[in-house]
Design an enzyme around this catalytic site. Structure first.
Site, PDB file in Angstrom:
ATOM      1  N   ASP A   1      35.143 -10.017  42.880  1.00 40.39           N
ATOM      2  CA  ASP A   1      33.966  -9.178  43.060  1.00 40.39           C
ATOM      3  C   ASP A   1      33.862  -8.846  44.551  1.00 40.39           C
ATOM      4  O   ASP A   1      34.497  -9.470  45.407  1.00 40.39           O
ATOM      5  CB  ASP A   1      32.699  -9.845  42.528  1.00 40.39           C
ATOM      6  CG  ASP A   1      31.618  -8.813  42.214  1.00 40.39           C
ATOM      7  OD1 ASP A   1      31.749  -7.652  42.658  1.00 40.39           O
ATOM      8  OD2 ASP A   1      30.630  -9.153  41.531  1.00 40.39           O
TER       9      ASP A   1
HETATM   10  C1  NOJ Z   1      29.347  -6.011  42.910  1.00 37.01           C
HETATM   11  C2  NOJ Z   1      29.013  -6.234  41.464  1.00 37.01           C
HETATM   12  O1  NOJ Z   1      28.705  -7.588  41.233  1.00 37.01           O
HETATM   13  C3  NOJ Z   1      30.132  -5.827  40.536  1.00 37.01           C
HETATM   14  O2  NOJ Z   1      29.679  -5.942  39.219  1.00 37.01           O
HETATM   15  C4  NOJ Z   1      30.584  -4.433  40.843  1.00 37.01           C
HETATM   16  O3  NOJ Z   1      31.583  -4.027  39.945  1.00 37.01           O
HETATM   17  C5  NOJ Z   1      31.102  -4.408  42.271  1.00 37.01           C
HETATM   18  N1  NOJ Z   1      30.019  -4.771  43.179  1.00 37.01           N
HETATM   19  C6  NOJ Z   1      31.656  -3.048  42.661  1.00 37.01           C
HETATM   20  O4  NOJ Z   1      30.646  -2.137  42.804  1.00 37.01           O
END
Ligand code: NOJ
Length: 754
Positions: free
Chosen positions: A292
């Site tokens: 993430d």
């Molecule tokens: C953080 C989020 O937790 C995740 O779900 C998302 O896909 C990513 N950012 C990218 O935007």
């Protein structure tokens, strides 16, 4: 922390296991071999720096979905093969321009474009929690299909969806993004979403790679506070939190995203147990694992590693393939390999996983095949996409309460007051995690609640408007005008709730009531004596006890997307008879959280909601939820006939069939969601008081009866025992069939014989 060498050794064994598993259909094998060969040939030509480049993902500059840290020259990095993937680059023209730069790199390895396509692309569908409320797997799959079709026509190869985290805590802002609290329902929805996104398979021009996220247990953050730690027994992890991931994998999910949280002290990025042992080991996952946003580097903040270099080592060792925006791989991975601190085999395995997907997507044949502006123009927001969005949105609305006769609205109403802070809201109807395309005028594109209802009611019905207050509702200045409108009308519809920014990532709330004085506005309207219909727009279950008791009708409208206004009007006017059911329990107060229907019994269970001396409960609150999991009403009624079991004893792999007749006894056509719950009343471990194990959504004309058959076999009776074995234990089982977890109409018993 795990040592690189032992993990590399494990990898070799796992590769063998994966190979054995893939000795299946001949054609598939031949194709797999050729992709594998192409990957290997390319890998041999790559420098270590270029390999690390393939494991690096940057965010584009148009929108940020996390804290941007990289200040360097992205274009130069792409040109020199230091970037393998991007996110937040929207549109065919932009993705093409980036790809052109990648084509100037030495090996011309195409970029992979990822995006959070969570509930639609240009055509926005209801937030995922709302979609889950439809209990309509075919429509949920269709929603993902359309989102994929639009995104793929806009240059996107890869969506960071579905989020399959089980969520039992409505304080957590990201409950809006998942399928609710139930593992069984969420697993089916995970399957539907993955199938929808990936369609006929990677390489089709209307398909995108799906991502099961956030691996794992992100939804169990302590206190519902986003990014918080997770402390959980291995048994609960396996039984409650992991099955939707396994379902996504079985449906073919091409990628997994790990999580920000730690699980039992180990950050998900650094967890070899989750990524190597379970995902890539026991489950044989051959796709790629993306971190993430920034979460590899965040292991330093966690206190799991001392610096970014150690974070990079921990993450690659544990099985995180791609580094999204933390720059840890870019800065340290090559050096770690050169120093011998990370085995090159680990890097090669991760690179292979990325390259394989690029081959499967056909990017080496044509890196621009998804970046076609003509196709983009012809595909985005096609009328049939909007129609599907409207149909799904109407079917996501949960009728929580209804006093017969109040709804639907019709020509018999000469004057209707439509009041409240969200009646004329525009962007809020999208909710969180909607894609915002730079060249779309959303004020024209989104159907507001006002315009939807105005259009749906006959011209002879006068529609009066007053805002009452804004969403924060900090004062009563506008109440008098709203009350005046109510006085002139025969019925009042009031649209309240959160604004879109109050749920989503990092939007945890400690108090989940209606914001500010909104409930006072409802009281003021109610005091006019007119019937009051409340629409609650929100990304999570909210607490609104006074309204629950006094409103004449309540429809939970969540956030419904581009067609919100039309969908709400469809339900208010009866063009669509509501049939959605809650995928999460609604608490009466925050103090009840976590509250979920499939809890264990205590040794001193409460006697219903009655307060008992020395019973499990609260001295200041009832035990039951305000609205139970599975609850939802209709404009018609359904009668349940007798429960018939074709046998009362099961042996070995026998199955039994439970049969029940359902009749629409009302005056209009409608859909019922018939829910089947099981309980294992005596087992080697205490089991939940009920667990959803099947359901059927059926459409019935007035007077029509349908016979439903539910098949029960060992698998529906099994659980993880204390030794973490998946077992069904002999003994009696209870079967419950009903209209919600709290509205059980039929009960029976049967036995499993060894
Ligand atoms: C953080 C989020 O937790 C995740 O779900 C998302 O896909 C990513 N950012 C990218 O935007």
């Amino acid at each position: 922390m795990n040592k690189g060498l032992s993990v590399a050794h494990r990898l070799v064994c796992l590769a063998g296991a994966a190979l054995a598993l893939s000795l299946a259909p001949h054609a598939a094998q031949a194709q797999a071999v050729s992709v594998a060969e192409r990957v290997d040939t390319l890998l041999k030509q790559m420098t270590l720096q270029e390999k690390v480049g393939q494991l690096t993902q940057y965010s584009g500059k148009w929108t940020a979905t996390g804290p941007v840290t990289f200040k360097g020259d992205q274009e130069d990095d792409i040109r020199h093969g230091r970037v393998g993937a991007m996110l937040n680059v929207l549109g065919a023209a932009r993705t093409r321009a980036h790809q052109q730069v990648a084509m100037q790199s030495r090996l011309k390895i195409p970029l992979l474009f990822g995006q959070d396509v969570i509930h639609g692309y240009k055509t926005t569908f209801p937030i995922p929690l709302a979609e889950a409320a439809t209990w309509d797997l075919a429509r949920i799959e269709q929603s993902a299909r359309i989102a994929a079709t639009e995104a793929a026509a806009s240059g996107i190869h890869w969506t960071f969806a579905p989020m399959v985290d089980i969520a039992r805590d409505p304080r957590w802002g990201r409950v809006m993004e998942g399928a609710g609290e139930d593992t069984w329902l969420a697993s089916r929805i995970a399957t539907a979403r993955v199938k929808g996104f990936q369609g006929t398979g990677l390489g089709a021009l209307d398909s995108v790679m799906a991502t099961a996220k956030h691996f794992a247990a992100y939804g169990a953050a302590v206190g519902g506070r986003d990014y918080n730690s997770v402390d959980m027994s291995p048994r609960q992890l396996l039984e409650t939190y992991l099955p939707p991931f396994k379902a996504a994998l079985d449906a073919g999910a091409a990628s997994f995203m790990n999580a920000f949280n730690d699980v039992n002290g180990v950050p998900a990025n650094g967890s070899a147990y989750l990524q190597r042992d379970i995902l890539k080991g026991q489950w044989g996952f051959t796709g790629l694992v993306v971190s993430d946003w920034g979460s590899i580097g965040e292991m330093v903040q966690h206190g799991f590693v001392a610096d970014d270099k150690a974070a990079a080592r921990a993450a690659i060792t544990a099985g995180s393939d791609l580094d999204m925006e933390s720059n840890a791989y870019r800065q340290h991975l090559a050096e770690l390999v050169t120093e011998g601190a990370v085995d090159l085999a680990l890097v090669d395995d991760a690179v292979r996983r990325v390259l394989r997907k690029k081959f499967e997507l056909g990017l080496f044949e044509d890196p621009y095949r998804y970046s076609n502006e003509a196709r983009e123009k012809a595909t985005l927001a096609r009328p049939e996409h909007r129609q599907a969005a409207r149909a799904l949105a109407a079917r996501s609305i949960v009728l929580l309460k209804h006093t017969p006769g109040v709804l639907p609205l019709s020509a018999r109403h000469k004057t209707v007051a439509f009041v409240g802070p969200l009646v004329k809201a525009v962007k809020d109807n999208h909710g969180a995690w909607a894609v915002t395309l730079p060249d779309v005028d959303y004020s024209q594109f989104i159907v507001t609640q006002w315009s939807g209802l105005r259009q749906a009611l006959p011209a002879t019905t006068k529609l009066l408007y007053a805002q009452g207050c804004d969403v924060r509702c900090e004062h009563r200045r506008g109440f008098a005008q709203a009350v005046a409108a109510a006085r002139q009308a025969e019925v009042v519809v009031v649209s309240v709730g959160e604004d879109a920014g109050m749920s989503g990532e990092a939007k945890s709330r400690s108090r989940i009531g209606l914001p500010g004085l909104q409930e006072d506005l409802i009281r003021a309207l109610h005091a006019t004596g007119k019937p009051v219909v409340v629409l609650v727009n929100a990304g999570r279950p909210l607490v609104f006890n006074w309204t629950a008791e006094h409103a004449h009708a309540i429809a939970y409208t969540w956030w419904l997307g581009s067609e919100a206004g039309n969908a709400i009007a469809d339900v208010l006017t009866g063009a669509v008879n509501p049939a959605a059911r809650l995928p999460m329990s609604f608490p009466r107060s925050e103090g009840q959280i976590p509250i979920y229907y499939n809890h264990l019994n205590t040794g001193r269970p409460p006697a219903g909601d009655a307060q008992g001396q020395f019973r499990s409960g609260y001295i200041d609150e009832r035990v039951s939820p305000q609205y139970a999991f599975g609850h939802g009403l209709s404009y018609t009624r359904f009668a349940y006939g007798q429960l018939h079991l074709d046998r009362t004893q099961l042996r070995g792999l026998d199955t039994l069939t439970a049969t029940v007749d359902i009749t629409n006894t009302g005056a209009v056509a409608g859909e019922e969601v018939v829910q089947l719950y099981l309980r294992d009343p005596v087992a080697s471990l205490v089991r939940p008081v009920q667990e959803l194990r099947d359901f059927a959504k059926i459409a019935l004309q007035p007077g029509e009866t349908r016979t439903l058959r539910f098949v029960i076999g060992r698998d529906k009776l099994s659980f993880f025992n204390a030794a973490l074995q998946w077992v069904a234990e002999p003994g009696e089982f209870e079967i419950m069939i009903g209209a919600s977890s709290a509205d059980i109409r039929l009960r029976g018993r049967f036995a499993l014989i060894e």
